[in-house]
Design a protein around this motif. Structure first.
Motif, PDB file in Angstrom:
ATOM      1  N   ALA A   1      -4.815  18.210  -7.448  1.00  5.90           N
ATOM      2  CA  ALA A   1      -4.768  16.784  -7.606  1.00  5.90           C
ATOM      3  C   ALA A   1      -3.516  16.176  -6.909  1.00  5.90           C
ATOM      4  CB  ALA A   1      -4.986  16.520  -8.874  1.00  5.90           C
ATOM      5  N   LEU A   2      -2.321  17.056  -7.200  1.00  6.64           N
ATOM      6  CA  LEU A   2      -1.153  16.600  -6.836  1.00  6.64           C
ATOM      7  C   LEU A   2      -1.214  16.642  -5.048  1.00  6.64           C
ATOM      8  CD1 LEU A   2       1.802  15.798  -6.643  1.00  6.64           C
ATOM      9  CD2 LEU A   2       2.397  18.213  -7.227  1.00  6.64           C
ATOM     10  N   GLY A   3      -1.842  17.691  -4.843  1.00  6.12           N
ATOM     11  CA  GLY A   3      -1.815  18.207  -3.142  1.00  6.12           C
ATOM     12  C   GLY A   3      -2.607  17.009  -2.347  1.00  6.12           C
ATOM     13  N   LYS A   4      -3.989  16.698  -3.175  1.00  2.13           N
ATOM     14  CA  LYS A   4      -4.927  16.049  -2.406  1.00  2.13           C
ATOM     15  C   LYS A   4      -4.521  14.430  -2.768  1.00  2.13           C
ATOM     16  CE  LYS A   4      -9.769  15.279  -2.814  1.00  2.13           C
ATOM     17  NZ  LYS A   4     -10.076  13.940  -3.789  1.00  2.13           N
ATOM     18  N   ASP A   5      -4.442  13.997  -3.764  1.00  2.00           N
ATOM     19  CA  ASP A   5      -4.218  12.542  -4.015  1.00  2.00           C
ATOM     20  C   ASP A   5      -2.735  12.185  -3.823  1.00  2.00           C
ATOM     21  OD1 ASP A   5      -6.624  12.606  -4.781  1.00  2.00           O
ATOM     22  OD2 ASP A   5      -6.307  12.865  -6.883  1.00  2.00           O
ATOM     23  N   GLY A   6      -1.746  13.096  -4.209  1.00  2.00           N
ATOM     24  CA  GLY A   6      -0.225  12.782  -4.067  1.00  2.00           C
ATOM     25  C   GLY A   6       0.170  12.767  -2.670  1.00  2.00           C
ATOM     26  N   CYS A   7       0.328  14.110  -2.000  1.00  2.00           N
ATOM     27  CA  CYS A   7       0.834  14.377  -0.886  1.00  2.00           C
ATOM     28  C   CYS A   7      -0.418  13.881   0.296  1.00  2.00           C
ATOM     29  CB  CYS A   7       0.959  15.920  -0.533  1.00  2.00           C
ATOM     30  SG  CYS A   7       1.649  16.706  -1.893  1.00  2.00           S
ATOM     31  N   GLY A   8      -1.481  14.197  -0.010  1.00  2.00           N
ATOM     32  CA  GLY A   8      -2.750  14.127   0.750  1.00  2.00           C
ATOM     33  C   GLY A   8      -3.000  12.326   1.100  1.00  2.00           C
ATOM     34  N   GLY A   9      -2.803  11.880  -0.086  1.00  2.00           N
ATOM     35  CA  GLY A   9      -3.098  10.401  -0.338  1.00  2.00           C
ATOM     36  C   GLY A   9      -2.294   9.566   0.479  1.00  2.00           C
ATOM     37  N   CYS A  10      -0.883  10.026   0.673  1.00  2.00           N
ATOM     38  CA  CYS A  10       0.038   9.459   1.575  1.00  2.00           C
ATOM     39  C   CYS A  10      -0.237   9.673   2.936  1.00  2.00           C
ATOM     40  CB  CYS A  10       1.479   9.425   1.158  1.00  2.00           C
ATOM     41  SG  CYS A  10       2.499   8.622   2.126  1.00  2.00           S
ATOM     42  N   HIS A  11      -0.347  11.020   3.207  1.00  2.00           N
ATOM     43  CA  HIS A  11      -0.279  11.483   4.787  1.00  2.00           C
ATOM     44  C   HIS A  11      -1.689  10.794   5.360  1.00  2.00           C
ATOM     45  CE1 HIS A  11       2.056  15.483   3.704  1.00  2.00           C
ATOM     46  NE2 HIS A  11       2.844  14.189   3.940  1.00  2.00           N
ATOM     47  N   GLN A  12      -2.670  10.845   4.537  1.00  2.00           N
ATOM     48  CA  GLN A  12      -3.967  10.489   4.978  1.00  2.00           C
ATOM     49  C   GLN A  12      -3.843   8.811   5.741  1.00  2.00           C
ATOM     50  OE1 GLN A  12      -6.826  11.763   4.482  1.00  2.00           O
ATOM     51  NE2 GLN A  12      -8.014  10.232   5.645  1.00  2.00           N
TER      52      GLN A  12
ATOM     53  N   GLU B   1       0.934  -1.394   0.065  1.00  2.00           N
ATOM     54  CA  GLU B   1      -0.012  -0.033  -0.050  1.00  2.00           C
ATOM     55  C   GLU B   1       0.834   1.376  -0.088  1.00  2.00           C
ATOM     56  OE1 GLU B   1      -1.089  -2.796   1.592  1.00  2.00           O
ATOM     57  OE2 GLU B   1      -3.137  -2.533   2.365  1.00  2.00           O
ATOM     58  N   PHE B   2       2.041   1.146   0.744  1.00  2.00           N
ATOM     59  CA  PHE B   2       2.859   2.372   0.926  1.00  2.00           C
ATOM     60  C   PHE B   2       3.567   2.489  -0.512  1.00  2.00           C
ATOM     61  CE2 PHE B   2       6.957   4.794   1.927  1.00  2.00           C
ATOM     62  CZ  PHE B   2       6.505   5.819   2.638  1.00  2.00           C
ATOM     63  N   GLU B   3       3.969   1.598  -1.252  1.00  2.00           N
ATOM     64  CA  GLU B   3       4.574   1.726  -2.329  1.00  2.00           C
ATOM     65  C   GLU B   3       3.498   2.209  -3.392  1.00  2.00           C
ATOM     66  OE1 GLU B   3       6.083  -1.755  -3.942  1.00  2.00           O
ATOM     67  OE2 GLU B   3       7.413  -2.052  -1.986  1.00  2.00           O
ATOM     68  N   GLN B   4       2.283   1.947  -3.473  1.00  2.00           N
ATOM     69  CA  GLN B   4       1.156   2.433  -4.250  1.00  2.00           C
ATOM     70  C   GLN B   4       1.336   3.885  -3.944  1.00  2.00           C
ATOM     71  OE1 GLN B   4      -0.057   1.103  -6.884  1.00  2.00           O
ATOM     72  NE2 GLN B   4      -1.557   2.799  -7.031  1.00  2.00           N
ATOM     73  N   ALA B   5       1.087   4.458  -2.651  1.00  2.00           N
ATOM     74  CA  ALA B   5       0.934   5.764  -2.367  1.00  2.00           C
ATOM     75  C   ALA B   5       2.058   6.648  -2.989  1.00  2.00           C
ATOM     76  CB  ALA B   5       0.973   6.007  -0.857  1.00  2.00           C
ATOM     77  N   VAL B   6       3.484   5.886  -2.840  1.00  2.00           N
ATOM     78  CA  VAL B   6       4.509   6.596  -3.542  1.00  2.00           C
ATOM     79  C   VAL B   6       4.190   6.707  -5.041  1.00  2.00           C
ATOM     80  CG1 VAL B   6       7.270   6.444  -3.928  1.00  2.00           C
ATOM     81  CG2 VAL B   6       6.051   5.806  -1.823  1.00  2.00           C
ATOM     82  N   LYS B   7       3.847   5.600  -5.777  1.00  2.00           N
ATOM     83  CA  LYS B   7       3.484   5.579  -7.042  1.00  2.00           C
ATOM     84  C   LYS B   7       2.737   6.750  -7.654  1.00  2.00           C
ATOM     85  CE  LYS B   7       2.761   1.952 -10.647  1.00  2.00           C
ATOM     86  NZ  LYS B   7       1.353   1.675 -10.835  1.00  2.00           N
ATOM     87  N   VAL B   8       1.622   6.708  -6.919  1.00  2.00           N
ATOM     88  CA  VAL B   8       0.331   7.846  -7.164  1.00  2.00           C
ATOM     89  C   VAL B   8       1.072   9.153  -7.108  1.00  2.00           C
ATOM     90  CG1 VAL B   8      -1.640   9.003  -6.195  1.00  2.00           C
ATOM     91  CG2 VAL B   8      -1.513   6.388  -6.398  1.00  2.00           C
ATOM     92  N   PHE B   9       2.064   9.427  -6.138  1.00  2.00           N
ATOM     93  CA  PHE B   9       2.864  10.691  -6.158  1.00  2.00           C
ATOM     94  C   PHE B   9       3.450  10.994  -7.217  1.00  2.00           C
ATOM     95  CE2 PHE B   9       6.389  12.886  -3.783  1.00  2.00           C
ATOM     96  CZ  PHE B   9       5.864  14.200  -3.908  1.00  2.00           C
TER      97      PHE B   9
END
Ligand code: HEC
Length: 156
Positions: free
Chosen positions: A139-150, A106-114
């Protein structure tokens, strides 16, 4: 040069090499990587803050978008290596959640989305369409940074 002096010279060179080797061996310790990670995150925060100001129209420095986008995308490439095992709370004051190491896929996926979202901003920035650029910064802020921070960062 006397044999004695040459002997000392070589001994000194070897001692220097040994010291370099020790220094290299001590590098990338978890506590150092933790600090490096937080500095890198702060840098990302600076770039995103600058991008957000352009997206909101607070400033007109649209030609900086590509520069900030490239920097974020560049840093995204090696982001995963900033999270070696043992570099969470064991290494110091950290907001990293154990899920990073418990759910590596899941973490790798979050890095990939970013990586994908930042690559997209680099592309969109080249187009010069300000509305599309603002949307992609969001979108970068919400899904990239935010997707992982979430999922992987402690809520402060
Ligand atoms: C793949 C996961 C991930 C991505 C993507 C990510 N972050 Fe983070 N971020 C974290 C984690 C985990 C922490 C907590 C680090 C720690 O304290 O160990 C963090 C911490 C931070 C911090 C606080 C740093 C400090 O000094 O303690 C900032 C600011 C930040 N992130 C900004 C961003 C921005 C802006 C982006 C996107 C451009 C981003 N991050 C992308 C996981 C991520």
């Amino acid at each position: 040069m006397s044999r004695l002096r040459r002997g000392w010279l070589i001994a000194g060179m070897l001692a220097g090499a040994a010291m370099t080797a020790t220094a290299a061996g001590a590098a990338d310790e978890p506590a150092a990587v933790l600090k490096y990670r937080q500095n890198t995150m702060d840098a990302l925060g600076g770039h995103m803050g600058a991008l957000a100001a352009v997206a909101k129209g607070d400033v007109t420095f649209t030609d900086d978008v590509a520069v900030n986008a490239e920097a974020i995308h560049g840093l995204s490439q090696n982001l995963a290596r900033l999270f070696p095992a043992g570099s969470g709370k064991d290494a110091g004051k950290s907001a990293s959640l154990p899920a990073i190491w418990e759910k590596p896929a899941e973490f790798e996926q979050a890095v990939k989305v970013f990586q994908e979202q930042s690559a997209k901003l680099v592309e969109v920035a080249k187009g010069g369409d300000q509305a599309a650029i603002a949307a992609q910064i969001g979108a970068l802020g919400k899904d990239g940074c935010g997707g992982c921070h979430q999922n992987f960062r402690e809520k402060s």
